[in-house]
Structures are given as C-alpha cells and as structure tokens.
Design a protein around this motif. Structure first.
Motif, PDB file in Angstrom:
ATOM      1  N   PRO A  51      -0.229  -7.640  -4.058  1.00  0.00           N
ATOM      2  CA  PRO A  51      -1.355  -8.379  -3.741  1.00  0.00           C
ATOM      3  C   PRO A  51      -2.552  -7.810  -2.517  1.00  0.00           C
ATOM      4  CG  PRO A  51       0.374  -9.484  -2.656  1.00  0.00           C
ATOM      5  CD  PRO A  51       0.943  -8.118  -3.775  1.00  0.00           C
ATOM      6  N   SER A  52      -3.694  -7.889  -2.835  1.00  0.00           N
ATOM      7  CA  SER A  52      -4.653  -7.313  -1.798  1.00  0.00           C
ATOM      8  C   SER A  52      -4.457  -7.873  -0.293  1.00  0.00           C
ATOM      9  CB  SER A  52      -5.974  -7.789  -2.219  1.00  0.00           C
ATOM     10  OG  SER A  52      -6.332  -7.174  -3.477  1.00  0.00           O
ATOM     11  N   ALA A  53      -4.619  -7.008   0.409  1.00  0.00           N
ATOM     12  CA  ALA A  53      -4.658  -7.503   2.009  1.00  0.00           C
ATOM     13  C   ALA A  53      -5.893  -8.415   2.392  1.00  0.00           C
ATOM     14  CB  ALA A  53      -4.550  -6.214   2.764  1.00  0.00           C
ATOM     15  N   PRO A  54      -5.764  -9.143   3.044  1.00  0.00           N
ATOM     16  CA  PRO A  54      -7.099 -10.073   3.554  1.00  0.00           C
ATOM     17  C   PRO A  54      -7.936  -9.341   4.348  1.00  0.00           C
ATOM     18  CG  PRO A  54      -4.979 -10.712   4.680  1.00  0.00           C
ATOM     19  CD  PRO A  54      -4.697  -9.626   3.781  1.00  0.00           C
ATOM     20  N   THR A  55      -7.592  -8.408   5.123  1.00  0.00           N
ATOM     21  CA  THR A  55      -8.752  -7.669   6.102  1.00  0.00           C
ATOM     22  C   THR A  55      -8.607  -6.290   5.951  1.00  0.00           C
ATOM     23  OG1 THR A  55      -6.505  -7.353   7.391  1.00  0.00           O
ATOM     24  CG2 THR A  55      -7.864  -9.529   7.697  1.00  0.00           C
ATOM     25  N   ARG A  56      -8.195  -5.808   4.782  1.00  0.00           N
ATOM     26  CA  ARG A  56      -8.238  -4.273   4.707  1.00  0.00           C
ATOM     27  C   ARG A  56      -8.471  -4.029   3.315  1.00  0.00           C
ATOM     28  NH1 ARG A  56      -2.642  -1.900   6.343  1.00  0.00           N
ATOM     29  NH2 ARG A  56      -2.034  -3.815   5.488  1.00  0.00           N
ATOM     30  N   SER A  57      -9.193  -2.956   3.019  1.00  0.00           N
ATOM     31  CA  SER A  57      -9.494  -2.260   1.586  1.00  0.00           C
ATOM     32  C   SER A  57      -8.246  -1.680   1.307  1.00  0.00           C
ATOM     33  CB  SER A  57     -10.672  -1.449   1.702  1.00  0.00           C
ATOM     34  OG  SER A  57     -10.441  -0.177   2.209  1.00  0.00           O
ATOM     35  N   GLU A  58      -8.322  -1.496  -0.109  1.00  0.00           N
ATOM     36  CA  GLU A  58      -7.176  -0.945  -0.645  1.00  0.00           C
ATOM     37  C   GLU A  58      -6.997   0.621  -0.118  1.00  0.00           C
ATOM     38  OE1 GLU A  58      -4.984  -2.160  -2.417  1.00  0.00           O
ATOM     39  OE2 GLU A  58      -6.059  -3.971  -2.464  1.00  0.00           O
ATOM     40  N   TYR A  59      -8.210   1.516   0.230  1.00  0.00           N
ATOM     41  CA  TYR A  59      -8.338   2.655   0.709  1.00  0.00           C
ATOM     42  C   TYR A  59      -7.579   2.770   2.364  1.00  0.00           C
ATOM     43  CZ  TYR A  59     -10.488   3.898  -3.687  1.00  0.00           C
ATOM     44  OH  TYR A  59     -10.679   3.894  -4.959  1.00  0.00           O
ATOM     45  N   GLN A  60      -7.908   1.636   2.788  1.00  0.00           N
ATOM     46  CA  GLN A  60      -7.675   1.579   4.249  1.00  0.00           C
ATOM     47  C   GLN A  60      -5.888   1.283   4.508  1.00  0.00           C
ATOM     48  OE1 GLN A  60     -10.294  -1.815   5.245  1.00  0.00           O
ATOM     49  NE2 GLN A  60     -11.562  -0.538   6.803  1.00  0.00           N
ATOM     50  N   ARG A  61      -5.319   0.395   3.556  1.00  0.00           N
ATOM     51  CA  ARG A  61      -4.081   0.258   3.379  1.00  0.00           C
ATOM     52  C   ARG A  61      -3.344   1.638   3.314  1.00  0.00           C
ATOM     53  NH1 ARG A  61      -2.467  -4.542  -0.650  1.00  0.00           N
ATOM     54  NH2 ARG A  61      -0.502  -4.219   0.479  1.00  0.00           N
ATOM     55  N   ASP A  62      -3.945   2.417   2.294  1.00  0.00           N
ATOM     56  CA  ASP A  62      -3.548   3.598   1.989  1.00  0.00           C
ATOM     57  C   ASP A  62      -3.371   4.550   3.453  1.00  0.00           C
ATOM     58  OD1 ASP A  62      -2.923   2.821  -0.814  1.00  0.00           O
ATOM     59  OD2 ASP A  62      -4.380   4.652  -1.579  1.00  0.00           O
ATOM     60  N   ARG A  63      -4.580   4.621   3.785  1.00  0.00           N
ATOM     61  CA  ARG A  63      -4.271   5.505   5.081  1.00  0.00           C
ATOM     62  C   ARG A  63      -3.202   4.981   6.254  1.00  0.00           C
ATOM     63  NH1 ARG A  63      -9.166   3.608   8.235  1.00  0.00           N
ATOM     64  NH2 ARG A  63      -7.634   1.901   8.469  1.00  0.00           N
ATOM     65  N   ASP A  64      -3.377   3.588   6.270  1.00  0.00           N
ATOM     66  CA  ASP A  64      -2.229   3.144   7.459  1.00  0.00           C
ATOM     67  C   ASP A  64      -0.727   3.329   6.807  1.00  0.00           C
ATOM     68  OD1 ASP A  64      -4.716   2.096   8.559  1.00  0.00           O
ATOM     69  OD2 ASP A  64      -4.221   0.069   7.871  1.00  0.00           O
ATOM     70  N   ARG A  65      -0.585   3.397   5.631  1.00  0.00           N
ATOM     71  CA  ARG A  65       0.919   3.630   5.099  1.00  0.00           C
ATOM     72  C   ARG A  65       0.906   5.058   5.283  1.00  0.00           C
ATOM     73  NH1 ARG A  65       1.620   0.166  -0.479  1.00  0.00           N
ATOM     74  NH2 ARG A  65       1.261  -1.859   0.430  1.00  0.00           N
ATOM     75  N   ILE A  66       0.271   5.976   5.326  1.00  0.00           N
ATOM     76  CA  ILE A  66       0.372   7.347   5.392  1.00  0.00           C
ATOM     77  C   ILE A  66       0.627   7.748   6.927  1.00  0.00           C
ATOM     78  CG2 ILE A  66      -0.863   9.768   5.550  1.00  0.00           C
ATOM     79  CD1 ILE A  66      -2.261   8.352   2.804  1.00  0.00           C
ATOM     80  N   ILE A  67      -0.182   7.034   7.650  1.00  0.00           N
ATOM     81  CA  ILE A  67       0.058   7.344   9.196  1.00  0.00           C
ATOM     82  C   ILE A  67       1.400   6.634   9.779  1.00  0.00           C
ATOM     83  CG2 ILE A  67      -0.967   6.434  11.609  1.00  0.00           C
ATOM     84  CD1 ILE A  67      -3.689   6.724  10.428  1.00  0.00           C
ATOM     85  N   HIS A  68       1.925   5.663   9.065  1.00  0.00           N
ATOM     86  CA  HIS A  68       3.014   5.114   9.499  1.00  0.00           C
ATOM     87  C   HIS A  68       4.229   5.745   8.961  1.00  0.00           C
ATOM     88  CE1 HIS A  68       1.578   1.937  12.318  1.00  0.00           C
ATOM     89  NE2 HIS A  68       0.753   1.862  11.413  1.00  0.00           N
ATOM     90  N   SER A  69       4.074   6.840   8.063  1.00  0.00           N
ATOM     91  CA  SER A  69       5.051   7.450   7.333  1.00  0.00           C
ATOM     92  C   SER A  69       6.017   8.284   7.985  1.00  0.00           C
ATOM     93  CB  SER A  69       4.708   7.979   6.261  1.00  0.00           C
ATOM     94  OG  SER A  69       3.813   9.053   6.429  1.00  0.00           O
TER      95      SER A  69
END
Length: 390
Positions: free
Chosen positions: A35-53
C-alpha cells in the motif's frame, strides 16, 4: 494535467516535474505490491529504505581510492554517494526531473561495491569467473533485491522499478539474459533489446563521473601523490586554475585547489544542463518518458566537455590510479580478498550462518566478501590466516 514552462526553457506540469520525468504516481511499481505511504511518494520511500539499510552504512568504511586508515579526510563510498546525490539533485532540478528518484539511485548505486575499491571488484570477478563472474552494478541490484533482510514478507528492500533500473547502469549480456528470464520485461530488458533508462538514471550515471573526477583530484593532491603543477597539464583543470589565479593572485595552494575544483564542477554542471536541454529540444522535442526510453542517451556533456572530461580521466588513471603507492596498496588488498575467497570456499563453516548453507556456495562467498568494509576484511584476513598485510 496543467502544463507551464520553467524559465521559458522546458515544460513542467503542475507537480513541478517535466512531462519526460518519472512521476511517482506513474511508477511501474514494486515486485511485491505494498500500500502507498500517506505522507511520502514512492521514490521518497525508496530513498528512505536505502538510507536505513545495512549496506548503506557500510559504505562509510569502503575505499574510494585511498583506504580509510590512510587519512580521515579522504573520500569513501559513502561520501562519494552523497556528492553524486547532491550534483544529481542540483542538475535535475534545473531540468525538471524527479529529485527524489535521482537521490535514491545516487545513494544506492555503489551498495554492491567491494572493499578496497576497484581492486576488490577485479579480484572478485577473477575468483568468480568459473561461477558467472562479478559485476558491482549487478551486485548493487542484488543487495536491494535479495541480500538486505529487513522485512517479514520479502527479501531485499522491494524498491520501485525505476530505482532498480537506475542502479543497474551496466550489465553483461549473459547476466542480462538471466535477469530477463527471472523478470520478463524487467530492469535488464534494455541491455538485450536496446533503449535507455529514465533521464534520472542517465543523470546519476553522468553525475557519478563528474563527482569522482573532482574528488579524486582533491584526494590526490591531499595525499601528496599529485601536485598542482602536474594538474596544469590537463586543459580542463588548467583553465579554471588560471581563472582563479587571475582573480585571486595571492591565493594559497589549498584555497587555489578548492576554487579550481569549484569552478570546474560548476562549468560541468552548466554544460550538462545546456547540452541536455538542447538534446531534449531537437526536432519536435522529447514529450514523455516513453520517448526518453526510445531515444539515444539524452543526458550528456557537450562534445567539447566530453573530450575534456575524458582527458582528465586519462590523466587520473595514469598519474593517480596507477601511482606506485596506490598500486602497492592494491596488491596487498588483492591478496587479502583472494585469501578470503579461497578460505571461505574451501571451509564454508567459516562463513556466517546466513551464507554458509547457501545452495550456490561460490556466490554466497562473493556476497559475503562484497559486503565487507575494508577494515572488517582486514580483521577477517588476520583472524583466518594469522598475518597482517597492512
């Protein structure tokens, strides 16, 4: 969709993105639907997942040119990735591209790089020749698709197609065929049937080149392996060094170096913006992402800047990357990784449990070694052999 023009140079939609940019609400999606995130775009989510990896954090102790223990201020894979992201976002904003996607690709593009820089890539590729070889771009995709173990429902980070596509900027045909078989019409298709990735991916590829040329000059001089006098042999550096001295004749050598690099970076950034705009506007212009994929590469230098950048790369290869001191370090790094691969393949019990039971034992060894930081590889080598090569 409302369309207007930014600075009279290219159209942008009401979202602030050009029609040929990657719009997050039009992504080809994730391999495992979420499901989509309520406050972030799909590419923002990707960036955040990368940073936390975990793989992203390890970049702080992975070599760019100089090993981490050789000095505190030399670039690492982490600082390099941040510089690529900064350059990419700056250029992308002027072209109406998606900055979040640019940042995600830039931060992830080196996740699969080995310890000890390109030396590690070459050694692992040689060790893995009987088992399919090793490519660091393919390894970066492998990290985000499989090796990061953070989510209960899937392996990897489950990134969007466009982010994964940008990470895989090079791919040998054999590997592309394997990827295409596993993911038809997926991220490897263009390597088999032609076509280009998104402009955001193309931009990250060129920003990578701009960043490492500039910071390798800085690190080369800081290390004492390059001198400003040598750099004057390179027309691209000579021009901006002379400009800086003409405006600030009393400048000390440190500030002169920084000012020269700053001017050189600015010139390359503006050149990319102008050359790319011209390419986009040729003929009827590029109207959408489908046209981007069907066209030749559009994010580019002008012919003059391409020639100047290529000459700078030749200089750095001859005078820095092949410097005897760098080569001496490389030879010892080679030995560390060869020994590790030999020991792990002959004694799988030495591998951690996540890797020891893998069906493809050589690939598991390569995965484990590629994920190491420089200092962890050195500690492992000393633990397993009893020798310290550094």
């Amino acid at each position: 969709m409302a369309v207007e023009f930014l600075s009279g140079l290219h159209p942008v939609t009401s979202s602030g993105l050009a029609p040929y940019a990657c719009h997050p609400n039009q992504t080809r999606g994730r391999r495992f639907p979420e499901p989509s995130a309520p406050t972030r775009s799909e590419y923002q989510r990707d960036r955040d997942r990368i940073i936390h990896s975990s793989a992203f954090r390890r970049l702080v102790y992975k070599t760019q040119v100089f090993m981490n223990h050789e000095g505190d201020l030399f670039r690492t894979r982490l600082t390099h990735s941040l510089e690529v992201a900064q350059l990419g976002r700056s250029i992308g904003r002027s072209l109406g591209l998606n900055e979040d996607l640019i940042e995600a690709v830039a931060l992830a593009h080196d996740l699969g790089h080995t310890p000890f820089g390109h030396a590690g890539q070459d050694v692992l590729d040689e060790c893995m020749k009987p088992h399919g070889g090793f490519e660091h771009n393919l390894q970066s995709l492998r990290v985000v698709d499989k090796l990061e173990l953070r989510y209960p429902a899937f392996d990897g980070l489950n990134l969007c197609f466009e982010t994964r596509e940008g990470i895989l900027k090079h791919c040998a045909r054999r590997n592309a065929e394997l990827l295409e078989a596993a993911e038809p019409d997926g991220v490897a298709r263009r390597f088999l049937h032609g076509g280009q990735p998104s402009l955001e991916a193309q931009l990250c590829n060129l920003a990578d080149e701009v960043a490492y040329n500039a910071h390798d000059i800085d690190d080369g001089v800081r290390s004492g392996l390059l001198a400003l006098e040598q750099l004057e042999e390179v027309p691209l550096v000579h021009r901006y060094l002379r400009e800086a001295l003409s405006e600030f004749p009393q400048l000390d050598s440190k500030r002169l170096l920084f000012e020269t690099i700053r001017r050189m970076l600015s010139a390359q950034v503006y050149d990319i913006i102008d050359a790319t705009r011209a390419a986009l506007q040729q003929g009827q212009g590029v109207q959408d992402l489908a046209a981007v994929r069907a066209a030749p590469a559009l994010v580019r230098f002008s012919p003059e800047m391409r020639a100047a950048s290529t000459e700078l790369k030749r200089f750095l290869f001859a005078k820095l990357y092949r410097h005897p001191q760098v080569q001496q370090t490389r030879q010892r790094a080679d030995q560390v990784l060869r020994d590790l691969f030999r020991i792990y393949t002959s004694e799988p019990a030495q591998l951690p449990p996540d890797f020891a039971g893998a069906a493809d034992a050589p690939r598991a060894c390569a995965d484990y070694i590629a994920g190491m930081t420089d200092r962890f590889a050195l500690r492992e080598h000393q633990r397993l052999t009893g020798f310290s090569l550094f």
